[in-house]
Design a protein around this motif. Sequence first.
Motif, PDB file in Angstrom:
ATOM      1  N   VAL A   1      29.639   3.932  38.617  1.00 51.70           N
ATOM      2  CA  VAL A   1      28.379   3.177  38.721  1.00 51.70           C
ATOM      3  C   VAL A   1      27.208   4.018  38.207  1.00 51.70           C
ATOM      4  O   VAL A   1      26.365   3.534  37.442  1.00 51.70           O
ATOM      5  CB  VAL A   1      28.139   2.715  40.180  1.00 51.70           C
ATOM      6  N   PHE A   2      27.152   5.295  38.595  1.00 50.87           N
ATOM      7  CA  PHE A   2      26.072   6.158  38.121  1.00 50.87           C
ATOM      8  C   PHE A   2      26.189   6.415  36.613  1.00 50.87           C
ATOM      9  O   PHE A   2      25.179   6.455  35.903  1.00 50.87           O
ATOM     10  CB  PHE A   2      26.034   7.484  38.898  1.00 50.87           C
ATOM     11  N   ALA A   3      27.411   6.570  36.107  1.00 52.60           N
ATOM     12  CA  ALA A   3      27.595   6.798  34.671  1.00 52.60           C
ATOM     13  C   ALA A   3      27.141   5.587  33.859  1.00 52.60           C
ATOM     14  O   ALA A   3      26.428   5.737  32.858  1.00 52.60           O
ATOM     15  CB  ALA A   3      29.056   7.121  34.372  1.00 52.60           C
ATOM     16  N   VAL A   4      27.544   4.402  34.289  1.00 52.80           N
ATOM     17  CA  VAL A   4      27.126   3.180  33.579  1.00 52.80           C
ATOM     18  C   VAL A   4      25.602   3.039  33.644  1.00 52.80           C
ATOM     19  O   VAL A   4      24.950   2.704  32.645  1.00 52.80           O
ATOM     20  CB  VAL A   4      27.841   1.932  34.158  1.00 52.80           C
ATOM     21  N   SER A   5      25.030   3.312  34.792  1.00 49.23           N
ATOM     22  CA  SER A   5      23.568   3.237  34.938  1.00 49.23           C
ATOM     23  C   SER A   5      22.868   4.221  34.009  1.00 49.23           C
ATOM     24  O   SER A   5      21.865   3.889  33.375  1.00 49.23           O
ATOM     25  CB  SER A   5      23.169   3.518  36.385  1.00 49.23           C
ATOM     26  N   ALA A   6      23.387   5.432  33.927  1.00 50.57           N
ATOM     27  CA  ALA A   6      22.779   6.444  33.050  1.00 50.57           C
ATOM     28  C   ALA A   6      22.877   6.032  31.584  1.00 50.57           C
ATOM     29  O   ALA A   6      21.933   6.215  30.810  1.00 50.57           O
ATOM     30  CB  ALA A   6      23.442   7.796  33.277  1.00 50.57           C
ATOM     31  N   ILE A   7      24.002   5.450  31.189  1.00 51.20           N
ATOM     32  CA  ILE A   7      24.168   4.997  29.803  1.00 51.20           C
ATOM     33  C   ILE A   7      23.183   3.865  29.493  1.00 51.20           C
ATOM     34  O   ILE A   7      22.529   3.860  28.441  1.00 51.20           O
ATOM     35  CB  ILE A   7      25.629   4.564  29.545  1.00 51.20           C
ATOM     36  N   VAL A   8      23.067   2.916  30.405  1.00 52.32           N
ATOM     37  CA  VAL A   8      22.119   1.819  30.213  1.00 52.32           C
ATOM     38  C   VAL A   8      20.694   2.362  30.146  1.00 52.32           C
ATOM     39  O   VAL A   8      19.898   1.947  29.302  1.00 52.32           O
ATOM     40  CB  VAL A   8      22.263   0.762  31.336  1.00 52.32           C
ATOM     41  N   HIS A   9      20.363   3.293  31.010  1.00 55.48           N
ATOM     42  CA  HIS A   9      19.029   3.897  31.023  1.00 55.48           C
ATOM     43  C   HIS A   9      18.752   4.619  29.705  1.00 55.48           C
ATOM     44  O   HIS A   9      17.676   4.477  29.116  1.00 55.48           O
ATOM     45  CB  HIS A   9      18.917   4.862  32.203  1.00 55.48           C
ATOM     46  N   ALA A  10      19.714   5.400  29.219  1.00 52.28           N
ATOM     47  CA  ALA A  10      19.542   6.118  27.952  1.00 52.28           C
ATOM     48  C   ALA A  10      19.347   5.139  26.795  1.00 52.28           C
ATOM     49  O   ALA A  10      18.468   5.333  25.943  1.00 52.28           O
ATOM     50  CB  ALA A  10      20.746   7.016  27.689  1.00 52.28           C
ATOM     51  N   HIS A  11      20.139   4.079  26.777  1.00 54.52           N
ATOM     52  CA  HIS A  11      20.001   3.068  25.719  1.00 54.52           C
ATOM     53  C   HIS A  11      18.632   2.388  25.790  1.00 54.52           C
ATOM     54  O   HIS A  11      17.966   2.192  24.780  1.00 54.52           O
ATOM     55  CB  HIS A  11      21.122   2.031  25.836  1.00 54.52           C
ATOM     56  N   HIS A  12      18.218   2.048  26.992  1.00 57.24           N
ATOM     57  CA  HIS A  12      16.920   1.408  27.204  1.00 57.24           C
ATOM     58  C   HIS A  12      15.782   2.322  26.740  1.00 57.24           C
ATOM     59  O   HIS A  12      14.851   1.873  26.068  1.00 57.24           O
ATOM     60  CB  HIS A  12      16.761   1.062  28.683  1.00 57.24           C
ATOM     61  N   SER A  13      15.865   3.595  27.076  1.00 59.13           N
ATOM     62  CA  SER A  13      14.822   4.546  26.677  1.00 59.13           C
ATOM     63  C   SER A  13      14.782   4.714  25.164  1.00 59.13           C
ATOM     64  O   SER A  13      13.715   4.768  24.566  1.00 59.13           O
ATOM     65  CB  SER A  13      15.071   5.905  27.330  1.00 59.13           C
ATOM     66  N   ARG A  14      15.931   4.812  24.536  1.00 56.43           N
ATOM     67  CA  ARG A  14      15.985   4.962  23.081  1.00 56.43           C
ATOM     68  C   ARG A  14      15.437   3.713  22.401  1.00 56.43           C
ATOM     69  O   ARG A  14      14.736   3.797  21.401  1.00 56.43           O
ATOM     70  CB  ARG A  14      17.417   5.222  22.643  1.00 56.43           C
ATOM     71  N   TRP A  15      15.729   2.544  22.948  1.00 57.03           N
ATOM     72  CA  TRP A  15      15.257   1.278  22.390  1.00 57.03           C
ATOM     73  C   TRP A  15      13.736   1.211  22.403  1.00 57.03           C
ATOM     74  O   TRP A  15      13.123   0.652  21.511  1.00 57.03           O
ATOM     75  CB  TRP A  15      15.845   0.135  23.204  1.00 57.03           C
ATOM     76  N   ASN A  16      13.107   1.801  23.426  1.00 53.57           N
ATOM     77  CA  ASN A  16      11.660   1.717  23.585  1.00 53.57           C
ATOM     78  C   ASN A  16      10.895   2.866  22.939  1.00 53.57           C
ATOM     79  O   ASN A  16       9.680   2.910  23.046  1.00 53.57           O
ATOM     80  CB  ASN A  16      11.295   1.641  25.072  1.00 53.57           C
ATOM     81  N   GLN A  17      11.590   3.778  22.276  1.00 49.20           N
ATOM     82  CA  GLN A  17      10.892   4.868  21.610  1.00 49.20           C
ATOM     83  C   GLN A  17      10.228   4.353  20.343  1.00 49.20           C
ATOM     84  O   GLN A  17      10.760   3.500  19.643  1.00 49.20           O
ATOM     85  CB  GLN A  17      11.865   5.979  21.208  1.00 49.20           C
ATOM     86  N   ILE A  18       9.096   4.927  20.060  1.00 54.18           N
ATOM     87  CA  ILE A  18       8.386   4.574  18.838  1.00 54.18           C
ATOM     88  C   ILE A  18       8.865   5.493  17.727  1.00 54.18           C
ATOM     89  O   ILE A  18       8.989   6.692  17.914  1.00 54.18           O
ATOM     90  CB  ILE A  18       6.869   4.749  19.018  1.00 54.18           C
ATOM     91  N   GLU A  19       9.135   4.913  16.597  1.00 50.59           N
ATOM     92  CA  GLU A  19       9.485   5.713  15.444  1.00 50.59           C
ATOM     93  C   GLU A  19       8.227   6.378  14.894  1.00 50.59           C
ATOM     94  O   GLU A  19       7.122   5.928  15.129  1.00 50.59           O
ATOM     95  CB  GLU A  19      10.114   4.817  14.361  1.00 50.59           C
ATOM     96  N   MET A  20       8.390   7.436  14.148  1.00 50.80           N
ATOM     97  CA  MET A  20       7.273   8.164  13.567  1.00 50.80           C
ATOM     98  C   MET A  20       6.387   7.218  12.746  1.00 50.80           C
ATOM     99  O   MET A  20       5.177   7.316  12.791  1.00 50.80           O
ATOM    100  CB  MET A  20       7.812   9.289  12.686  1.00 50.80           C
ATOM    101  N   SER A  21       7.006   6.281  12.009  1.00 51.16           N
ATOM    102  CA  SER A  21       6.219   5.368  11.184  1.00 51.16           C
ATOM    103  C   SER A  21       5.324   4.466  12.033  1.00 51.16           C
ATOM    104  O   SER A  21       4.230   4.105  11.614  1.00 51.16           O
ATOM    105  CB  SER A  21       7.146   4.522  10.308  1.00 51.16           C
ATOM    106  N   GLU A  22       5.791   4.097  13.220  1.00 54.05           N
ATOM    107  CA  GLU A  22       4.972   3.274  14.119  1.00 54.05           C
ATOM    108  C   GLU A  22       3.765   4.050  14.615  1.00 54.05           C
ATOM    109  O   GLU A  22       2.686   3.492  14.794  1.00 54.05           O
ATOM    110  CB  GLU A  22       5.802   2.816  15.318  1.00 54.05           C
ATOM    111  N   LEU A  23       3.954   5.321  14.872  1.00 53.46           N
ATOM    112  CA  LEU A  23       2.878   6.169  15.384  1.00 53.46           C
ATOM    113  C   LEU A  23       1.729   6.245  14.395  1.00 53.46           C
ATOM    114  O   LEU A  23       0.571   6.326  14.764  1.00 53.46           O
ATOM    115  CB  LEU A  23       3.420   7.567  15.676  1.00 53.46           C
ATOM    116  N   PHE A  24       2.044   6.214  13.121  1.00 52.44           N
ATOM    117  CA  PHE A  24       1.036   6.449  12.092  1.00 52.44           C
ATOM    118  C   PHE A  24       0.459   5.178  11.495  1.00 52.44           C
ATOM    119  O   PHE A  24      -0.265   5.215  10.528  1.00 52.44           O
ATOM    120  CB  PHE A  24       1.607   7.332  10.993  1.00 52.44           C
ATOM    121  N   ARG A  25       0.784   4.033  12.023  1.00 50.42           N
ATOM    122  CA  ARG A  25       0.208   2.787  11.503  1.00 50.42           C
ATOM    123  C   ARG A  25      -1.253   2.716  11.826  1.00 50.42           C
ATOM    124  O   ARG A  25      -1.759   3.102  12.801  1.00 50.42           O
ATOM    125  CB  ARG A  25       0.907   1.593  12.104  1.00 50.42           C
TER     126      ARG A  25
END
Length: 181
Positions: free
Chosen positions: A157-181
């Motif tokens: 349960v903790f492993a699946v939660s950590a994987i989902v959390h990591a995926h969610h965090s990566r999905w919400n990261q801004i790419e460098m190109s977004e930062l510079f718009r």
Amino acid sequence: MPRPEVAMRSRDELFTVLSNRRRRRVLYYLLQHDVKQVDLRTLVDVLSEWEYGESVDDLSWKQRKRVYTALHQSHLPKLAEAGAIEYERSRGQVTPTEEIGEYRIYLEYVPADDIPWYRYYLGLTAIAATLTGLVWLSVFPFSNLSGLALSTILVSVFAVSAIVHAHHSRWNQIEMSELFR
């Protein structure tokens, strides 16, 4: 320790500081390179290259001057006023302050409906502790669950939660190109 005038700033004031691409780029450079101090000339060179997409050697004096003037007269003083940097105009030296870390989160995308992960993991821990207690006290239907089976379930349960959390965090990261718009 954060200065009181910086700690009292509203999100709107922080976003006003970050509303300009050049100020975001200065903060990005300082945060990514973790420098103790940088001279204005280095910032001008780096930002000019980013802005024009060419090597600093290929840029005209006029292009670099445009970036220099904007940084020197407007953007660095604004960042200093906001507490993100200290700017010695006469020496052309920029020193990040401790408060610059407060801007890091605003350079990343955090949706309004984001999952409060700390609460999720606290809840998950409470459920795991309750389940462990029920197995330990041999409460039916958990009395037949072995320690190995309980451990496997909890780790999964903790492993699946950590994987989902990591995926969610990566999905919400801004790419460098977004930062510079």
